[in-house]
Design a protein around this motif. Structure first.
Motif, PDB file in Angstrom:
ATOM      1  N   UNK A 165       0.822  -1.213   0.000  1.00 40.14           N
ATOM      2  CA  UNK A 165       0.000   0.000   0.000  1.00 40.14           C
ATOM      3  C   UNK A 165       0.851   1.257   0.000  1.00 40.14           C
ATOM      4  N   UNK A 166       1.918   1.237   0.765  1.00 42.30           N
ATOM      5  CA  UNK A 166       2.844   2.368   0.751  1.00 42.30           C
ATOM      6  C   UNK A 166       3.541   2.504  -0.597  1.00 42.30           C
ATOM      7  N   UNK A 167       3.844   1.375  -1.217  1.00 42.46           N
ATOM      8  CA  UNK A 167       4.458   1.427  -2.548  1.00 42.46           C
ATOM      9  C   UNK A 167       3.488   2.035  -3.559  1.00 42.46           C
ATOM     10  N   UNK A 168       2.209   1.643  -3.499  1.00 43.20           N
ATOM     11  CA  UNK A 168       1.200   2.197  -4.407  1.00 43.20           C
ATOM     12  C   UNK A 168       1.043   3.698  -4.181  1.00 43.20           C
ATOM     13  N   UNK A 169       1.068   4.099  -2.930  1.00 46.15           N
ATOM     14  CA  UNK A 169       0.924   5.518  -2.610  1.00 46.15           C
ATOM     15  C   UNK A 169       2.090   6.325  -3.184  1.00 46.15           C
ATOM     16  N   UNK A 170       3.307   5.787  -3.112  1.00 38.03           N
ATOM     17  CA  UNK A 170       4.476   6.474  -3.662  1.00 38.03           C
ATOM     18  C   UNK A 170       4.449   6.498  -5.187  1.00 38.03           C
ATOM     19  N   UNK A 171       3.981   5.414  -5.815  1.00 40.64           N
ATOM     20  CA  UNK A 171       3.902   5.396  -7.276  1.00 40.64           C
ATOM     21  C   UNK A 171       2.811   6.325  -7.798  1.00 40.64           C
ATOM     22  N   UNK A 172       1.783   6.588  -6.989  1.00 40.97           N
ATOM     23  CA  UNK A 172       0.734   7.520  -7.401  1.00 40.97           C
ATOM     24  C   UNK A 172       1.296   8.923  -7.582  1.00 40.97           C
ATOM     25  N   UNK A 173       2.257   9.263  -6.767  1.00 42.31           N
ATOM     26  CA  UNK A 173       2.889  10.580  -6.890  1.00 42.31           C
ATOM     27  C   UNK A 173       3.571  10.744  -8.247  1.00 42.31           C
ATOM     28  N   UNK A 174       4.114   9.653  -8.809  1.00 44.66           N
ATOM     29  CA  UNK A 174       4.788   9.714 -10.107  1.00 44.66           C
ATOM     30  C   UNK A 174       3.791   9.702 -11.255  1.00 44.66           C
ATOM     31  N   UNK A 175       2.736   8.890 -11.149  1.00 48.87           N
ATOM     32  CA  UNK A 175       1.803   8.712 -12.265  1.00 48.87           C
ATOM     33  C   UNK A 175       0.765   9.834 -12.309  1.00 48.87           C
ATOM     34  N   UNK A 176       0.205  10.192 -11.149  1.00 50.54           N
ATOM     35  CA  UNK A 176      -0.844  11.225 -11.085  1.00 50.54           C
ATOM     36  C   UNK A 176      -0.590  12.124  -9.873  1.00 50.54           C
ATOM     37  N   UNK A 177       0.188  13.183 -10.038  1.00 48.59           N
ATOM     38  CA  UNK A 177       0.482  14.076  -8.892  1.00 48.59           C
ATOM     39  C   UNK A 177      -0.760  14.706  -8.288  1.00 48.59           C
ATOM     40  N   UNK A 178      -1.769  15.021  -9.119  1.00 52.16           N
ATOM     41  CA  UNK A 178      -2.990  15.631  -8.604  1.00 52.16           C
ATOM     42  C   UNK A 178      -3.721  14.685  -7.662  1.00 52.16           C
ATOM     43  N   UNK A 179      -3.784  13.426  -8.022  1.00 56.47           N
ATOM     44  CA  UNK A 179      -4.418  12.421  -7.155  1.00 56.47           C
ATOM     45  C   UNK A 179      -3.627  12.243  -5.867  1.00 56.47           C
ATOM     46  N   UNK A 180      -2.330  12.243  -5.961  1.00 56.41           N
ATOM     47  CA  UNK A 180      -1.494  12.079  -4.772  1.00 56.41           C
ATOM     48  C   UNK A 180      -1.701  13.223  -3.793  1.00 56.41           C
TER      49      UNK A 180
END
Length: 492
Positions: free
Chosen positions: A184-199
């Protein structure tokens, strides 16, 4: 009328789909027959065909090969039957029985209580609790096993479940769920790269990934996506590993929270969670989802590097992990490289075996060398033999040829009742040699000339038993003499 036309159109459309899938089935059959060669030398082609979708008729067999369950089953023959015959832990069995009717209740395999689908699901889950007693049973394993059972027998589904729990998602179903929290933490960190607005939105409202991604990842989206999309996601997941699960989660987050217009409707944590629980169907549609998943720039290396970062942070905040799971394998190629199969392990066996009512044929005893020779001689002796061809001797003897007697001693005597009408009068001498058993002074009556020959009816009966049957040499000479007489008459 319109409903009839629509029904006929659907039937025609399904028929076209079947025709289009036939060439794919031939290609997949060739790959499954030479699986080791394809995985080692042409893995990119296997991945491309998994992305296009595995034919439904071969999906179960392909899943078993991709996950390594085929090799695992061949290396542990009889293990499932041994686990199935054991009783199991009563506490675990009680929890399993309560979850059976919750797995795909509208599917024909699991719609009836106590049906064959629920019985096989119970057997598979019970066998896994006995196979891994330290891990036990987790409720998220039931939908995974149910999806496998829809495509393969119970034993194959068991080994497919073992491979998913140990190779693809290790530690997901252990006590404490530490592995799923780490991912879950890995997914949260990858969200920052793929969709900064969502992060930034998730960070603003302090929405942790464990709140919305637990069911996604632990059930491999089998309870979230439409059925057609589930199958396509699993085709890619079993080929490329857990990165497909991460990509699907990132696509759903980006589609639901990736624009400012959508974020305006999510003013708090509750609204955001409700939005993620009810994803719009257009984003889960098969074609759209697969296309978006393939475009997400996340690889195995990205996941592993982020895993090391999050693992250090976890150890700093929570200490060491209580459950030490085996290393994660990213796809079918990594699994095959870790456990190289033999040719015997990859041999295809029939799934359904029908016993013939006829008795099995008796094995033919092996003959010894002497018996084989005797049989061959008997065969040679039993062949039809043709009588030898009698050769007609040359009527003109050469100077070096021996003088031949008139009678062949092997031939029988002429019947005394025969008349000259039946047998023409022969000359008694051949090369001045008298007949045997005949005095030298006695001579047979000479054959008259052709002009003075009496009528056939006036010929006397010849009862001399000393006259023998004419030989082939005599016949040939007589024919020559008659031919010469004819020539003399012609000249006269």
């Amino acid at each position: 009328m319109n409903s009839i036309i629509l029904l006929r159109f659907r039937k025609f459309y399904n028929f076209l789909l079947i025709l289009l899938s036939l060439p794919q089935e031939v290609k997949w059959l060739d790959m499954l027959s030479n699986w080791n060669k394809w995985m080692v030398k042409r893995h990119k082609k296997v991945r491309l065909r998994c992305q296009k979708g595995i034919p439904p008729s071969l999906r179960g067999r392909a899943w078993l090969y991709l996950s390594g369950g085929k090799v695992k089953r061949e290396q542990n023959r009889g293990k499932f039957e041994e686990l199935d015959s054991q009783a199991g832990d009563p506490k675990e069995l009680d929890v399993i029985e309560k979850d059976l009717h919750r797995q795909f209740p509208f599917h024909e395999m699991f719609v009836s209580r106590g049906g064959h689908g629920q019985q096989d699901l119970f057997r598979v889950l019970k066998a896994y609790t006995l196979y891994r007693p330290e891990e036990g049973y987790c409720q998220a394993q039931a939908p995974i096993a149910a999806v496998l059972l829809m495509h393969m027998p119970a034993e194959d589904a068991f080994w497919g479940l073992v491979q998913i729990c140990e190779k693809y998602l290790p530690g997901y179903y252990s006590a404490g769920l530490e592995a799923i929290q780490l991912d879950g933490e890995i997914l949260y960190a990858l969200t920052r790269r793929v969709s900064p607005l969502t992060y930034r939105h998730l960070e603003k409202h302090k929405i942790e990934a464990i709140l919305y991604m637990t069911e996604w990842f632990m059930c491999a989206f089998s309870r979230t996506l439409p059925w057609a999309s589930v199958l396509r996601v699993w085709d890619m997941f079993l080929c490329d590993g857990v990165k497909i699960i991460f990509r699907v989660g990132l696509v759903l987050l980006k589609c639901m929270l990736g624009t400012r217009e959508k974020l305006k409707a999510c003013q708090g944590q509750y609204e955001t969670m409700e939005l993620l629980r009810s994803i719009e169907p257009r984003y889960m549609q098969e074609g759209f989802l697969v296309r978006e998943v393939l475009e997400v720039p996340v690889s195995e290396r990205d996941i592993e590097s982020e895993h090391h970062v999050q693992l250090k942070r976890w150890r700093k905040n929570h200490g060491e992990l209580h459950w030490k799971s085996p290393p994660r394998m990213h796809g079918a190629r990594a699994i095959m490289a870790s456990e190289p199969p033999s040719r015997q392990d990859l041999r295809q066996n029939p799934t359904i075996i029908v016993e013939s009512p006829l008795p099995p044929p008796q094995p033919t005893p092996q003959l010894q060398k002497g018996e084989k020779k005797g049989k061959e001689e008997k065969k040679k002796g039993s062949m039809k033999t043709h009588p030898p061809v009698t050769e007609i001797p040359n009527p003109y003897n050469l100077p070096g040829d021996p003088k031949l007697p008139l009678r062949d001693p092997q031939l029988p005597l002429r019947d005394p009742q025969l008349t000259l009408r039946d047998s023409p009068v022969q000359k008694p001498l051949v090369n001045d040699t008298p007949l045997p058993n005949t005095p030298k002074d006695s001579h047979l009556p000479q054959q008259p000339a052709l002009n003075d020959q009496p009528a056939l009816n006036d010929q006397p009966v010849f009862n001399d038993q000393s006259l023998l049957k004419e030989s082939p040499l005599q016949k040939s000479r007589q024919s020559l003499s008659s031919t010469e007489a004819d020539h003399q008459d012609t000249y006269l």
